[in-house]
Design a protein around this motif. Structure first.
Motif, PDB file in Angstrom:
ATOM      1  N   VAL A 154       0.233  -1.188   0.047  1.00  0.00           N
ATOM      2  CA  VAL A 154      -0.084  -0.150   0.282  1.00  0.00           C
ATOM      3  C   VAL A 154       0.651   1.413   0.070  1.00  0.00           C
ATOM      4  CG1 VAL A 154      -1.810   1.432   1.267  1.00  0.00           C
ATOM      5  CG2 VAL A 154      -1.559  -1.404   1.374  1.00  0.00           C
ATOM      6  N   GLU A 155       0.709   1.852  -0.875  1.00  0.00           N
ATOM      7  CA  GLU A 155       1.846   3.188  -1.866  1.00  0.00           C
ATOM      8  C   GLU A 155       0.826   4.259  -1.235  1.00  0.00           C
ATOM      9  OE1 GLU A 155       4.891   1.642  -4.521  1.00  0.00           O
ATOM     10  OE2 GLU A 155       2.693   2.190  -5.341  1.00  0.00           O
ATOM     11  N   SER A 156       2.012   5.733  -0.540  1.00  0.00           N
ATOM     12  CA  SER A 156       0.556   7.144  -0.342  1.00  0.00           C
ATOM     13  C   SER A 156       1.756   7.709  -0.300  1.00  0.00           C
ATOM     14  CB  SER A 156      -0.136   6.865   1.057  1.00  0.00           C
ATOM     15  OG  SER A 156       0.985   6.390   2.122  1.00  0.00           O
ATOM     16  N   GLY A 157       1.077   8.947  -0.169  1.00  0.00           N
ATOM     17  CA  GLY A 157       1.682  10.402   0.374  1.00  0.00           C
ATOM     18  C   GLY A 157       2.450  11.402  -1.143  1.00  0.00           C
TER      19      GLY A 157
ATOM     20  N   GLN B 264       5.440  22.585  -5.485  1.00  0.00           N
ATOM     21  CA  GLN B 264       5.882  23.050  -6.355  1.00  0.00           C
ATOM     22  C   GLN B 264       7.980  23.105  -5.866  1.00  0.00           C
ATOM     23  OE1 GLN B 264       5.365  27.493  -4.556  1.00  0.00           O
ATOM     24  NE2 GLN B 264       3.432  27.342  -5.969  1.00  0.00           N
ATOM     25  N   PRO B 265       8.728  23.765  -7.470  1.00  0.00           N
ATOM     26  CA  PRO B 265      10.021  22.862  -6.664  1.00  0.00           C
ATOM     27  C   PRO B 265      10.628  23.590  -5.198  1.00  0.00           C
ATOM     28  CG  PRO B 265       9.529  23.945  -8.927  1.00  0.00           C
ATOM     29  CD  PRO B 265       7.921  23.899  -8.175  1.00  0.00           C
ATOM     30  N   GLY B 266      11.520  22.833  -5.085  1.00  0.00           N
ATOM     31  CA  GLY B 266      12.034  23.502  -3.412  1.00  0.00           C
ATOM     32  C   GLY B 266      11.238  22.797  -2.578  1.00  0.00           C
ATOM     33  N   GLY B 267       9.822  22.188  -2.580  1.00  0.00           N
ATOM     34  CA  GLY B 267       9.327  21.288  -1.738  1.00  0.00           C
ATOM     35  C   GLY B 267       9.686  20.133  -1.370  1.00  0.00           C
ATOM     36  N   SER B 268       9.126  19.513  -0.654  1.00  0.00           N
ATOM     37  CA  SER B 268       9.304  18.163   0.024  1.00  0.00           C
ATOM     38  C   SER B 268       8.037  17.499   0.106  1.00  0.00           C
ATOM     39  CB  SER B 268       9.188  18.456   1.620  1.00  0.00           C
ATOM     40  OG  SER B 268      10.715  19.174   1.390  1.00  0.00           O
ATOM     41  N   LEU B 269       8.284  16.069  -0.165  1.00  0.00           N
ATOM     42  CA  LEU B 269       7.030  14.578   0.190  1.00  0.00           C
ATOM     43  C   LEU B 269       8.119  13.802   0.626  1.00  0.00           C
ATOM     44  CD1 LEU B 269       5.369  15.275  -2.874  1.00  0.00           C
ATOM     45  CD2 LEU B 269       4.299  15.516  -1.412  1.00  0.00           C
ATOM     46  N   THR B 270       6.399  12.849   1.252  1.00  0.00           N
ATOM     47  CA  THR B 270       7.021  11.536   1.688  1.00  0.00           C
ATOM     48  C   THR B 270       6.502  11.062   1.246  1.00  0.00           C
ATOM     49  OG1 THR B 270       8.105  12.536   3.905  1.00  0.00           O
ATOM     50  CG2 THR B 270       8.060  10.188   4.081  1.00  0.00           C
TER      51      THR B 270
ATOM     52  N   GLN C 290      11.660   9.553   2.054  1.00  0.00           N
ATOM     53  CA  GLN C 290      11.439  11.519   2.281  1.00  0.00           C
ATOM     54  C   GLN C 290      12.212  12.125   0.887  1.00  0.00           C
ATOM     55  OE1 GLN C 290      10.584  13.424   4.873  1.00  0.00           O
ATOM     56  NE2 GLN C 290      10.893  14.989   3.458  1.00  0.00           N
ATOM     57  N   MET C 291      11.099  12.809   0.651  1.00  0.00           N
ATOM     58  CA  MET C 291      12.372  13.061  -0.651  1.00  0.00           C
ATOM     59  C   MET C 291      11.927  15.238  -0.142  1.00  0.00           C
ATOM     60  SD  MET C 291      10.007  11.086  -3.968  1.00  0.00           S
ATOM     61  CE  MET C 291       8.316  12.026  -3.509  1.00  0.00           C
ATOM     62  N   ASN C 292      12.713  15.612  -0.533  1.00  0.00           N
ATOM     63  CA  ASN C 292      13.271  17.074  -0.369  1.00  0.00           C
ATOM     64  C   ASN C 292      13.913  18.147  -1.196  1.00  0.00           C
ATOM     65  OD1 ASN C 292      12.853  16.776   2.317  1.00  0.00           O
ATOM     66  ND2 ASN C 292      14.884  16.343   2.863  1.00  0.00           N
ATOM     67  N   SER C 293      13.824  19.300  -1.404  1.00  0.00           N
ATOM     68  CA  SER C 293      14.692  20.072  -2.857  1.00  0.00           C
ATOM     69  C   SER C 293      13.922  19.107  -3.403  1.00  0.00           C
ATOM     70  CB  SER C 293      15.505  20.084  -2.671  1.00  0.00           C
ATOM     71  OG  SER C 293      16.264  20.758  -1.498  1.00  0.00           O
TER      72      SER C 293
END
Length: 125
Positions: free
Chosen positions: A5-8, A13-19, A82-85
């Protein structure tokens, strides 16, 4: 049959973050090395990051080193990315997968035999 089960995923916007989260359904993720891959329509699937079965060793694609972090929480039966920048070129469908080998790789998906359904990540202004 292993199920994930994938989520997130989402838009940022560019420079933002998602996990991104990847959870095992009916099986224990801690018994596998786990990788995150991504794919853009018309292009080959690309390895992004992976974490070994034991010892916590990780591997990253050069394109995401220093920006992305893969981790496990065995108590939650989950693996995270965790994805930054974030950059527009990070836009893709992201998949988690279980590797039959204990030491993972991002150079090839040939040893990954169990895949999630994917979650869309869009980086755009």
């Amino acid at each position: 049959q292993l199920q994930f089960v994938e989520s997130g995923g989402g838009s940022v916007q560019p420079g933002g973050s998602l996990t991104l989260s990847c959870s095992g359904s009916g099986f224990s993720l801690e018994t596998y090395a786990i990788g995150w891959f991504r794919q853009v329509p018309g292009k080959e699937r690309e390895g992004v990051a992976c974490i070994n079965l034991t010892g916590g060793g990780t591997t990253y694609a050069d394109s995401v080193k220093g920006r992305f972090t893969i981790s496990r929480d065995n108590a939650k039966n989950s693996v995270y990315l965790q994805m930054n920048s974030l950059k527009p070129e990070d836009t893709a469908v992201y998949y988690c997968a279980a590797d039959d080998w204990s030491v993972c790789t991002v150079q090839s998906d040939s040893t990954y035999n169990y895949w999630g359904q994917g979650t869309q990540v869009t980086v755009s202004s």
